[in-house]
Design an enzyme around this catalytic site. Structure first.
Site, PDB file in Angstrom:
ATOM      1  N   GLY A  77      -5.934  -5.564   2.274  1.00  0.00           N
ATOM      2  CA  GLY A  77      -5.223  -4.197   1.973  1.00  0.00           C
ATOM      3  C   GLY A  77      -5.687  -3.197   3.140  1.00  0.00           C
ATOM      4  O   GLY A  77      -5.427  -3.345   4.409  1.00  0.00           O
ATOM      5  N   GLU A 100     -11.738  -4.917  -1.441  1.00  0.00           N
ATOM      6  CA  GLU A 100     -13.028  -4.823  -0.501  1.00  0.00           C
ATOM      7  C   GLU A 100     -12.924  -5.709   0.587  1.00  0.00           C
ATOM      8  O   GLU A 100     -14.318  -6.211   0.824  1.00  0.00           O
ATOM      9  CB  GLU A 100     -14.050  -4.521  -1.656  1.00  0.00           C
ATOM     10  CG  GLU A 100     -15.169  -3.602  -1.114  1.00  0.00           C
ATOM     11  CD  GLU A 100     -14.620  -2.257  -0.881  1.00  0.00           C
ATOM     12  OE1 GLU A 100     -15.399  -1.327  -0.136  1.00  0.00           O
ATOM     13  OE2 GLU A 100     -13.711  -1.742  -1.848  1.00  0.00           O
ATOM     14  N   MET A 119       0.828  -1.213   0.030  1.00  0.00           N
ATOM     15  CA  MET A 119       0.032  -0.060   0.051  1.00  0.00           C
ATOM     16  C   MET A 119       0.720   1.205   0.066  1.00  0.00           C
ATOM     17  O   MET A 119       1.484   1.694   1.068  1.00  0.00           O
ATOM     18  CB  MET A 119      -0.934  -0.019   1.249  1.00  0.00           C
ATOM     19  CG  MET A 119      -2.043  -1.167   1.270  1.00  0.00           C
ATOM     20  SD  MET A 119      -2.949  -1.200   2.675  1.00  0.00           S
ATOM     21  CE  MET A 119      -1.657  -2.650   3.594  1.00  0.00           C
ATOM     22  N   GLU A 120       1.124   1.686  -1.271  1.00  0.00           N
ATOM     23  CA  GLU A 120       1.783   2.947  -1.260  1.00  0.00           C
ATOM     24  C   GLU A 120       1.668   4.151  -0.637  1.00  0.00           C
ATOM     25  O   GLU A 120       0.428   4.492  -0.433  1.00  0.00           O
ATOM     26  CB  GLU A 120       2.010   3.483  -2.895  1.00  0.00           C
ATOM     27  CG  GLU A 120       2.962   4.381  -3.064  1.00  0.00           C
ATOM     28  CD  GLU A 120       4.286   4.332  -2.946  1.00  0.00           C
ATOM     29  OE1 GLU A 120       5.227   5.321  -2.722  1.00  0.00           O
ATOM     30  OE2 GLU A 120       4.733   3.096  -2.961  1.00  0.00           O
ATOM     31  N   GLN A 147       8.318  -5.387  -4.172  1.00  0.00           N
ATOM     32  CA  GLN A 147       7.706  -5.159  -5.342  1.00  0.00           C
ATOM     33  C   GLN A 147       8.335  -4.168  -6.368  1.00  0.00           C
ATOM     34  O   GLN A 147       8.761  -3.109  -5.877  1.00  0.00           O
ATOM     35  CB  GLN A 147       6.328  -4.605  -5.229  1.00  0.00           C
ATOM     36  CG  GLN A 147       5.491  -4.494  -6.249  1.00  0.00           C
ATOM     37  CD  GLN A 147       3.947  -4.077  -5.914  1.00  0.00           C
ATOM     38  OE1 GLN A 147       3.730  -2.690  -5.652  1.00  0.00           O
ATOM     39  NE2 GLN A 147       2.869  -4.915  -6.000  1.00  0.00           N
ATOM     40  N   LYS A 179       1.150  -8.657  -9.205  1.00  0.00           N
ATOM     41  CA  LYS A 179      -0.559  -8.008  -8.853  1.00  0.00           C
ATOM     42  C   LYS A 179      -0.826  -7.070 -10.038  1.00  0.00           C
ATOM     43  O   LYS A 179      -0.364  -6.240 -10.501  1.00  0.00           O
ATOM     44  CB  LYS A 179      -0.249  -7.165  -7.560  1.00  0.00           C
ATOM     45  CG  LYS A 179      -1.746  -6.784  -7.162  1.00  0.00           C
ATOM     46  CD  LYS A 179      -1.663  -5.864  -5.710  1.00  0.00           C
ATOM     47  CE  LYS A 179      -3.135  -5.834  -5.262  1.00  0.00           C
ATOM     48  NZ  LYS A 179      -3.009  -4.699  -4.110  1.00  0.00           N
ATOM     49  N   CYS A 212      -1.208  -0.329  -9.594  1.00  0.00           N
ATOM     50  CA  CYS A 212      -1.220   0.995  -9.032  1.00  0.00           C
ATOM     51  C   CYS A 212      -2.135   2.044 -10.019  1.00  0.00           C
ATOM     52  O   CYS A 212      -1.675   2.043 -10.757  1.00  0.00           O
ATOM     53  CB  CYS A 212      -0.007   1.563  -8.641  1.00  0.00           C
ATOM     54  SG  CYS A 212       0.143   3.446  -8.078  1.00  0.00           S
TER      55      CYS A 212
END
Length: 321
Positions: free
Chosen positions: A223, A201, A8-9, A68, A139, A98
């Site tokens: 996430g 989600e 998670m950037e 990653q 991903k 992303c």
């Protein structure tokens, strides 16, 4: 059945990975992306991105952390992957998920899903550069504006040598808006021979159960739901119901660890924002986090925030000056 912690950037750096994996339940995690442009990324860059590499590629809790890569130049991606491989990471991961405009404008992340041939060339080049024994994953989202080429993209990555594919069940255009289209994960899983993991989600155990049922895959990557509920993975693994009172007691310990680790990593003026960012998500599930967020939301002073944390029962070893 495996649970993975998502990259998670701007949110899940090594500090938050450390805290979330300490809470338990994760089989492995993935770093924020390393952006590959016109130069080969040196080993010192990867050590900064993933300090876990200095202890066998694992968090203090023992969770393996894959690193990653994000980029669009097959040769530069391959050379950077070769540099990374010398550090013996637990795995190498590629980012085609992303949706950030600033990343997409430079031909990185989910925007590449309009070019399955390029995906294949990137995957093939990196596979050739990474030793066969190193796990190799990617991903992706369902597409740029629609999922029409999702299966083609997945097949391109599988044919390029990726051995596991995480599918975030939304397009780039969807960003993070619900719903996640888990039925497309099932279509992709039926079309490739490699392992497929569902993502998107999953905020609670009910979401996780429904995601597995609709997608037809056993493994799920968590996430933002993991950040909002640090005990979600452990609860899924244990089949238990939430006990928010006891969880809040444990969460206060994790908040103290997080605050002190971020304080050691960043300049004092940047630390309050990181804490508020996490509390803003935690208050979705914890009333104690809501009260704490309300009390320190307007504060900018590092020392004053530390004292407010202690007033709320968050243990700190020392107050920073």
């Amino acid at each position: 059945m495996r649970l993975l912690l998502a990259p998670m950037e701007g949110l899940a750096d090594d500090v938050l990975r450390q805290v979330l994996t300490r809470a338990g339940g994760y089989d492995w995690a993935v770093t924020e992306f390393a952006r590959v442009t016109g130069t080969v990324l040196p080993r010192r860059f990867f050590r900064r991105l993933s300090p876990e590499l200095q202890r066998g590629g694992r968090t203090a809790a023992g969770t393996p952390v894959r690193v990653q890569l994000l980029g669009s130049d097959p040769s530069m991606m391959a050379e950077s992957a070769a540099s990374l491989a010398t550090l013996n990471p637990p795995g190498v991961d590629l980012n085609f998920g992303c949706p950030a405009p600033i990343v997409n404008r430079h031909r990185g992340g989910a925007v590449l899903l309009d070019d399955p041939d390029l995906l294949n060339r990137i995957a093939t080049s990196v596979r050739a550069a990474v030793p066969a024994g190193v796990p190799y994953s990617a991903k992706m989202r369902l597409g740029v504006d629609d999922p029409g080429r999702a299966v083609e993209c997945a097949q391109a990555l599988a044919d390029g040598g990726v051995d596991l594919l995480v599918v975030h069940a939304r397009t780039k255009a969807d960003a993070y808006r619900p719903p996640a289209h888990w039925e497309w994960v099932a279509r992709i899983a039926d079309a490739v021979s490699i392992e497929v993991v569902a993502n998107g989600e999953v905020w609670n155990t009910e979401d996780w159960s429904r995601c597995r049922r609709v997608s037809g895959v056993a493994d799920v990557m968590l996430g933002r739901g993991a950040v909002a509920d640090p005990f979600l993975a452990r609860r899924i693994k244990g089949g238990s119901e939430p006990d928010r009172e006891s969880e809040w007691h444990e969460l206060r310990l994790l908040l103290g660890e997080f605050w002190e680790a971020v304080s050691a990593k960043l300049e004092a003026r940047h630390v309050p924002g990181r804490l508020k960012q996490w509390l803003n998500m935690l208050r979705r599930n914890f009333s104690g986090a809501q009260r704490l967020y309300d009390d320190l939301r307007a504060e900018r002073c590092h020392l004053r925030i530390a004292r407010i944390l202690q007033e709320h029962g968050v243990p700190l070893h020392q107050l920073a000056a």
